[in-house]
Structure formats: structure tokens, C-alpha cells
Scaffold this motif. Structure first.
Motif, PDB file in Angstrom:
ATOM      1  N   TYR A   9      24.437  76.972  -5.820  1.00 57.39           N
ATOM      2  CA  TYR A   9      24.876  77.807  -6.944  1.00 57.39           C
ATOM      3  C   TYR A   9      24.733  79.297  -6.650  1.00 57.39           C
ATOM      4  N   VAL A  46      25.802  76.861 -14.537  1.00 53.55           N
ATOM      5  CA  VAL A  46      27.109  76.507 -13.950  1.00 53.55           C
ATOM      6  C   VAL A  46      28.056  77.718 -13.964  1.00 53.55           C
ATOM      7  N   TYR A 104      34.669  71.471 -14.764  1.00 56.15           N
ATOM      8  CA  TYR A 104      33.570  72.217 -15.406  1.00 56.15           C
ATOM      9  C   TYR A 104      32.684  71.313 -16.271  1.00 56.15           C
ATOM     10  N   ALA A 107      30.469  69.272 -14.167  1.00 52.66           N
ATOM     11  CA  ALA A 107      29.366  70.054 -13.580  1.00 52.66           C
ATOM     12  C   ALA A 107      28.247  70.240 -14.609  1.00 52.66           C
ATOM     13  N   CYS A 138      27.007  69.144  -6.624  1.00 50.86           N
ATOM     14  CA  CYS A 138      26.855  68.192  -7.742  1.00 50.86           C
ATOM     15  C   CYS A 138      26.961  66.765  -7.191  1.00 50.86           C
TER      16      CYS A 138
END
Ligand code: SAM
Length: 226
Positions: A9, A46, A104, A107, A138
Motif C-alpha cells: 500500500y 485502501v 475497490y 479491496a 490483497c
């Protein structure tokens, strides 16, 4: 469950949006009454801007949906949060998402449940979402190019099923893939307007309650709109 952001990330470019992201969480999600710490931490972690096309990146944290190509959208952050909240996840669950889109929502779920299966019918969106979810680390998300109106029997039963496209009614196929105590959350209605429905399996029976009014793109496939 450990919900610290994983090392992937810290991709280059992520931090430029950090204050927009924190602002989105504070105003749009916590500010509207969703205050669960694990839920908020997932949205803080995220990088939503990586899930939207480059031309919309500066609007990634705005209070609305955005186009992701192929006539599809990434949902408004609050709606993603509200639907996730309705699943009441503790971190131990197996969850099915119908409609991967940008990836999204998957995630976000990857931070809040143990195992996620997500299905998408548009090959280009499937490939793009699978790539970004893998780049972000992920590892508990499994992407499938398939008609999600049929569910994903290979990994059933599910503690939670989220449908992120509007269905004519709750498909029996999805209800039948719920575990005992599991929940199905989906928008039901026509093209212009739908109501979120929450179905729960209790002692082998299905209980239903309606929730928010929403506007989603149509569910296609066998149990979607023709
Ligand atoms: N959850 C997505 C995200 O986080 O970006 C947004 C989903 S978008 C509102 C709805 C998606 O559902 C579209 O990508 C569409 O192609 C997909 N879809 C529609 N019908 C489907 C079906 N029967 N099976 C799988 N995906 C479907």
C-alpha cells in the motif's frame, strides 16, 4: 484480524491523496454515522484513486460514483461503506461479491473478512481489477470471470454476499449459497431506482428487511435484467 495497511500500500503516488482520503472517511463515512473502527481503518488504508481511470483520479475521493469504462461505475464511497457495514463482518467470514467492477469494494472487504470471492462479467474490468488487487497485496481476494447472478458455488456457503448491481429480485441462487446466519445485501429495483434489501438466513429460513434507496447499474446474466 490484522488490518494494518500491508507494505504494497506504500506504492508511489499514494501519499499525494492521503489527506483527501482521511477527509473522505471523516466527512462522508464517519460523519454520516458509520463509526466502526475496523470499517474506518479499511477505508483509510485502501488507495481509492488507484481504482479509478487516470482522468478521474483527482475526483477519486469525491462524494459520488465515477465512471470506470464499459458503461460501469465505482460506487459512491458512502454506499460502499454502508453496504459493507450491513454485512457486520468480524474478520472470520467468507464473502462473495457480485460485480467486481474496479475492485475497490473487494479491496475494502479484504481488510474486513477472511476470504473474498468476487465475480465480474466484463473481461477487461476483471483483468484490470485482478491486477490492481494483486499489486496491492490483497491475497485473500479471488477474482472470477463469471456470471455472478449464479453465485460462485465452488466456494459456497458464504457468510456474506454483496451484489453491487441492481437485480430484478433477490436471486434464489444467491440465497441458496448463504451459510446459516449469513446475509445477502443487494439493490433491487428497476433501472432508475432501487432499494437495498438485506436477507438473512436464520434456522434455515430467510428473513428480509428493506433499507436505503440507491441507484446502481443493472445486474446482467441469468438472474439479472435481460
Ligand atoms: N463493486 C464495484 C467497485 O467496487 O468498483 C462496482 C460495481 S459496478 C456498480 C457493477 C459491476 O457489476 C459492473 O462492473 C458490471 O459489469 C458487473 N456485473 C453486472 N452484472 C454482473 C453479473 N451477472 N455477474 C458479474 N458481474 C456483473
Amino acid at each position: 484480524m490484522d488490518i494494518r495497511p500491508n507494505s504494497a500500500y506504500t506504492l508511489p503516488g499514494m501519499d499525494a491523496y492521503e489527506s483527501d482520503r482521511m477527509d473522505m472517511v471523516r466527512r462522508q463515512i464517519a460523519g454520516r454515522g458509520l463509526r466502526d473502527a475496523r470499517l474506518l481503518a479499511a477505508f483509510e488504508s485502501v488507495p481509492r484513486h488507484l481504482f479509478v481511470p487516470e482522468e478521474y483520479r483527482q475526483h477519486a475521493y469525491a462524494d459520488g460514483p465515477l465512471p470506470i469504462g464499459y458503461g460501469q461505475t465505482i460506487s459512491q464511497p458512502y454506499i460502499v461503506a454502508f453496504m459493507t457495514h450491513l454485512l457486520d463482518l468480524t474478520g472470520r467470514e467468507r464473502v462473495l461479491e457480485v460485480g467486481t467492477g474496479s475492485g475497490y469494494q473487494a479491496a475494502i472487504l479484504s481488510h474486513l473478512a477472511a476470504e473474498i470471492h468476487t465475480t465480474e462479467m466484463i473481461p477487461e474490468l476483471f483483468a484490470q481489477a485482478e491486477k490492481i488487487l494483486s499489486e496491492l497485496g490483497c491475497a485473500n481476494v479471488h477474482c472470477h470471470l463469471a456470471d455472478g447472478s449464479l453465485g460462485w458455488t465452488e466456494a459456497a456457503p458464504y457468510d456474506g454476499i454483496l451484489v453491487t448491481a441492481a437485480a430484478p429480485s433477490a436471486p434464489q441462487t444467491l440465497l441458496s449459497q448463504l451459510a446459516e446466519g449469513g446475509r445477502l445485501v443487494l439493490p433491487v429495483g428497476d433501472r432508475g431506482y432501487q432499494e437495498l434489501e438485506i436477507w438473512r438466513k436464520e434456522n434455515g429460513e430467510f428473513k428480509y428487511r428493506p433499507s436505503l434507496g440507491v441507484a446502481f447499474v443493472p445486474l446482467r446474466g441469468e438472474y439479472g435484467w435481460k
